[in-house]
Scaffold this motif. Structure first.
Motif, PDB file in Angstrom:
ATOM      1  N   ALA A  97      43.210  61.616  42.106  1.00 24.21           N
ATOM      2  CA  ALA A  97      44.291  60.793  42.641  1.00 24.21           C
ATOM      3  C   ALA A  97      43.751  59.476  43.193  1.00 24.21           C
ATOM      4  O   ALA A  97      44.339  58.412  42.975  1.00 24.21           O
ATOM      5  N   VAL A  98      42.616  59.549  43.873  1.00 25.86           N
ATOM      6  CA  VAL A  98      42.082  58.361  44.543  1.00 25.86           C
ATOM      7  C   VAL A  98      41.310  57.455  43.584  1.00 25.86           C
ATOM      8  O   VAL A  98      41.464  56.226  43.627  1.00 25.86           O
ATOM      9  N   MET A  99      40.502  58.028  42.710  1.00 27.20           N
ATOM     10  CA  MET A  99      39.684  57.204  41.821  1.00 27.20           C
ATOM     11  C   MET A  99      40.517  56.292  40.929  1.00 27.20           C
ATOM     12  O   MET A  99      40.263  55.076  40.872  1.00 27.20           O
ATOM     13  N   PRO A 100      41.542  56.804  40.211  1.00 24.96           N
ATOM     14  CA  PRO A 100      42.352  55.888  39.388  1.00 24.96           C
ATOM     15  C   PRO A 100      43.064  54.830  40.228  1.00 24.96           C
ATOM     16  O   PRO A 100      43.205  53.684  39.797  1.00 24.96           O
ATOM     17  N   GLY A 101      43.509  55.224  41.435  1.00 21.74           N
ATOM     18  CA  GLY A 101      44.176  54.252  42.296  1.00 21.74           C
ATOM     19  C   GLY A 101      43.258  53.110  42.679  1.00 21.74           C
ATOM     20  O   GLY A 101      43.653  51.940  42.659  1.00 21.74           O
ATOM     21  N   THR A 102      42.018  53.434  43.017  1.00 24.34           N
ATOM     22  CA  THR A 102      41.049  52.403  43.406  1.00 24.34           C
ATOM     23  C   THR A 102      40.670  51.525  42.221  1.00 24.34           C
ATOM     24  O   THR A 102      40.651  50.288  42.323  1.00 24.34           O
ATOM     25  N   LEU A 103      40.399  52.147  41.077  1.00 22.78           N
ATOM     26  CA  LEU A 103      39.999  51.385  39.894  1.00 22.78           C
ATOM     27  C   LEU A 103      41.139  50.537  39.354  1.00 22.78           C
ATOM     28  O   LEU A 103      40.916  49.416  38.883  1.00 22.78           O
ATOM     29  N   THR A 104      42.371  51.052  39.439  1.00 21.47           N
ATOM     30  CA  THR A 104      43.530  50.272  38.986  1.00 21.47           C
ATOM     31  C   THR A 104      43.674  49.003  39.812  1.00 21.47           C
ATOM     32  O   THR A 104      43.989  47.923  39.290  1.00 21.47           O
ATOM     33  N   GLY A 105      43.441  49.128  41.126  1.00 20.42           N
ATOM     34  CA  GLY A 105      43.506  47.954  41.992  1.00 20.42           C
ATOM     35  C   GLY A 105      42.469  46.912  41.605  1.00 20.42           C
ATOM     36  O   GLY A 105      42.761  45.712  41.586  1.00 20.42           O
ATOM     37  N   VAL A 106      41.273  47.359  41.268  1.00 17.21           N
ATOM     38  CA  VAL A 106      40.205  46.435  40.883  1.00 17.21           C
ATOM     39  C   VAL A 106      40.523  45.761  39.548  1.00 17.21           C
ATOM     40  O   VAL A 106      40.410  44.534  39.411  1.00 17.21           O
ATOM     41  N   ILE A 107      40.930  46.550  38.572  1.00 18.72           N
ATOM     42  CA  ILE A 107      41.220  46.006  37.242  1.00 18.72           C
ATOM     43  C   ILE A 107      42.381  45.014  37.302  1.00 18.72           C
ATOM     44  O   ILE A 107      42.352  43.953  36.664  1.00 18.72           O
ATOM     45  N   LEU A 112      44.548  39.600  36.947  1.00 16.50           N
ATOM     46  CA  LEU A 112      45.427  38.622  37.570  1.00 16.50           C
ATOM     47  C   LEU A 112      44.687  37.322  37.874  1.00 16.50           C
ATOM     48  O   LEU A 112      45.212  36.225  37.623  1.00 16.50           O
ATOM     49  N   THR A 113      43.467  37.426  38.406  1.00 18.93           N
ATOM     50  CA  THR A 113      42.717  36.210  38.730  1.00 18.93           C
ATOM     51  C   THR A 113      42.334  35.438  37.471  1.00 18.93           C
ATOM     52  O   THR A 113      42.307  34.205  37.483  1.00 18.93           O
ATOM     53  N   LYS A 120      35.577  32.464  40.159  1.00 18.32           N
ATOM     54  CA  LYS A 120      34.920  33.765  40.255  1.00 18.32           C
ATOM     55  C   LYS A 120      34.721  34.197  41.703  1.00 18.32           C
ATOM     56  O   LYS A 120      34.829  35.383  42.034  1.00 18.32           O
ATOM     57  N   GLU A 121      34.454  33.246  42.598  1.00 17.06           N
ATOM     58  CA  GLU A 121      34.193  33.578  43.991  1.00 17.06           C
ATOM     59  C   GLU A 121      35.424  34.199  44.654  1.00 17.06           C
ATOM     60  O   GLU A 121      35.315  35.161  45.420  1.00 17.06           O
ATOM     61  N   ILE A 122      36.604  33.666  44.351  1.00 20.57           N
ATOM     62  CA  ILE A 122      37.834  34.231  44.906  1.00 20.57           C
ATOM     63  C   ILE A 122      38.088  35.612  44.333  1.00 20.57           C
ATOM     64  O   ILE A 122      38.495  36.532  45.045  1.00 20.57           O
ATOM     65  N   MET A 123      37.830  35.777  43.038  1.00 24.16           N
ATOM     66  CA  MET A 123      38.010  37.075  42.413  1.00 24.16           C
ATOM     67  C   MET A 123      37.117  38.127  43.065  1.00 24.16           C
ATOM     68  O   MET A 123      37.562  39.241  43.378  1.00 24.16           O
ATOM     69  N   LEU A 124      35.858  37.783  43.314  1.00 20.12           N
ATOM     70  CA  LEU A 124      34.924  38.718  43.929  1.00 20.12           C
ATOM     71  C   LEU A 124      35.295  39.008  45.385  1.00 20.12           C
ATOM     72  O   LEU A 124      34.956  40.063  45.910  1.00 20.12           O
ATOM     73  N   SER A 125      35.992  38.077  46.018  1.00 22.28           N
ATOM     74  CA  SER A 125      36.465  38.300  47.386  1.00 22.28           C
ATOM     75  C   SER A 125      37.679  39.218  47.401  1.00 22.28           C
ATOM     76  O   SER A 125      37.897  39.960  48.368  1.00 22.28           O
ATOM     77  N   LEU A 126      38.469  39.172  46.343  1.00 25.31           N
ATOM     78  CA  LEU A 126      39.686  39.982  46.253  1.00 25.31           C
ATOM     79  C   LEU A 126      39.418  41.425  45.826  1.00 25.31           C
ATOM     80  O   LEU A 126      40.136  42.341  46.232  1.00 25.31           O
ATOM     81  N   ILE A 127      38.401  41.630  45.030  1.00 24.43           N
ATOM     82  CA  ILE A 127      38.148  42.950  44.440  1.00 24.43           C
ATOM     83  C   ILE A 127      38.056  44.075  45.473  1.00 24.43           C
ATOM     84  O   ILE A 127      38.666  45.134  45.295  1.00 24.43           O
ATOM     85  N   PRO A 128      37.344  43.906  46.604  1.00 29.86           N
ATOM     86  CA  PRO A 128      37.214  45.035  47.536  1.00 29.86           C
ATOM     87  C   PRO A 128      38.384  45.182  48.509  1.00 29.86           C
ATOM     88  O   PRO A 128      38.285  45.923  49.485  1.00 29.86           O
ATOM     89  N   LYS A 129      39.497  44.505  48.275  1.00 28.55           N
ATOM     90  CA  LYS A 129      40.599  44.478  49.239  1.00 28.55           C
ATOM     91  C   LYS A 129      41.211  45.845  49.500  1.00 28.55           C
ATOM     92  O   LYS A 129      41.878  46.034  50.515  1.00 28.55           O
ATOM     93  N   SER A 130      41.004  46.793  48.591  1.00 34.68           N
ATOM     94  CA  SER A 130      41.682  48.081  48.715  1.00 34.68           C
ATOM     95  C   SER A 130      40.867  49.150  49.427  1.00 34.68           C
ATOM     96  O   SER A 130      41.240  50.319  49.403  1.00 34.68           O
ATOM     97  N   VAL A 131      39.751  48.769  50.029  1.00 36.88           N
ATOM     98  CA  VAL A 131      38.973  49.754  50.781  1.00 36.88           C
ATOM     99  C   VAL A 131      38.880  49.326  52.237  1.00 36.88           C
ATOM    100  O   VAL A 131      39.230  48.199  52.594  1.00 36.88           O
ATOM    101  N   THR A 132      38.402  50.228  53.075  1.00 38.11           N
ATOM    102  CA  THR A 132      38.340  49.952  54.507  1.00 38.11           C
ATOM    103  C   THR A 132      37.416  48.767  54.797  1.00 38.11           C
ATOM    104  O   THR A 132      36.446  48.526  54.065  1.00 38.11           O
TER     105      THR A 132
END
Length: 230
Positions: A97-107, A112-113, A120-132
């Motif tokens: 349940a968690v792994m697809p949710g996390t990977l879907t957010g990254v993809i 989108l970017t 690229k710098e903004i994209m790399l800043s956005l990628i980890p947004k879904s974790v603590t």
């Protein structure tokens, strides 16, 4: 030494007063977007401006709260230990349940970017947004993102998930305590897990384990994924 102690007392006072005010506002109106995580930040910014305290000065005087944050995070292990049997029994459900949710957010962020032609710098800043936040900062720094932007995106993502998550769960008539906890923990992280505890201890435990699992997925798999993709 006296200057250092005075600075610590001043910064601690600003933090405590801001938290008390933010918590009172949240309890008075009970709105997700008034979560103390955000209102306290606003109060701190206002008090720093009024007292002419620089951000660097404030950061150096609030080390105690960083220590307490670590202690509070570790305390999440208590309910996890109490319900370890449930976690073991539902391990595959939790993982898948968690792994697809996390990977879907990254993809989705990568696509989108690229579609919006963001750098690229903004994209790399956005990628980890879904974790603590602590893990998001570490991943952002490792990938070459902008940590301050990452924290902003983490907060926006969390409050948005907290606002619409319970509504979507009600609309879709999801009643499973495990599913509800996993959904909030994966999408809204720490404040999602905290909200899940308001529904019940099982929901809170699932929210906490989802937060931990998503952080592990992000820390271990995302750098490898990006090396292959970028």
């Amino acid at each position: 030494m006296g200057i250092i102690i005075s600075n610590i007392l001043l910064c601690t006072g600003i933090t405590v007063i801001s938290y008390a005010a933010g918590n009172k506002v949240f309890k008075a109106y009970k709105k997700p977007w008034l979560n103390p995580l955000y209102t306290v930040t606003v109060f701190i910014m206002c008090l720093l401006t009024l007292s002419h305290v620089q951000v660097a000065q404030y950061s150096s005087g609030t080390g105690l709260f960083s220590l307490l944050l670590g202690t509070a995070t570790v305390s999440l292990a208590v309910p996890l230990y109490k319900h370890v049997r449930i976690i073991k029994k539902n391990f595959l459900i939790i993982f898948w349940a968690v792994m697809p949710g996390t990977l879907t957010g990254v993809i989705s962020i990568i696509l989108l970017t690229k579609f919006l032609h963001m750098n690229k710098e903004i994209m790399l800043s956005l990628i980890p947004k879904s974790v603590t936040a602590p893990i998001a900062l570490s991943v952002s720094q490792t990938l070459g993102g902008i940590p301050s932007l990452t924290i902003l995106f983490v907060c926006i993502s969390a409050i948005f998930s907290l606002m619409i998550g319970p509504f979507l769960l009600n609309v879709t008539r999801i009643r499973s305590r495990i599913a509800k906890g996993l959904a909030l923990g994966t999408s809204a992280q720490a404040i999602g897990a905290n909200r899940a505890f308001e529904w019940g201890e099982i929901e809170g435990v699932m929210g906490s384990i989802a937060m931990i699992t998503s952080a592990l997925v992000m820390s271990v798999m995302i750098p490898l994924f990006l090396q292959l993709y970028l």
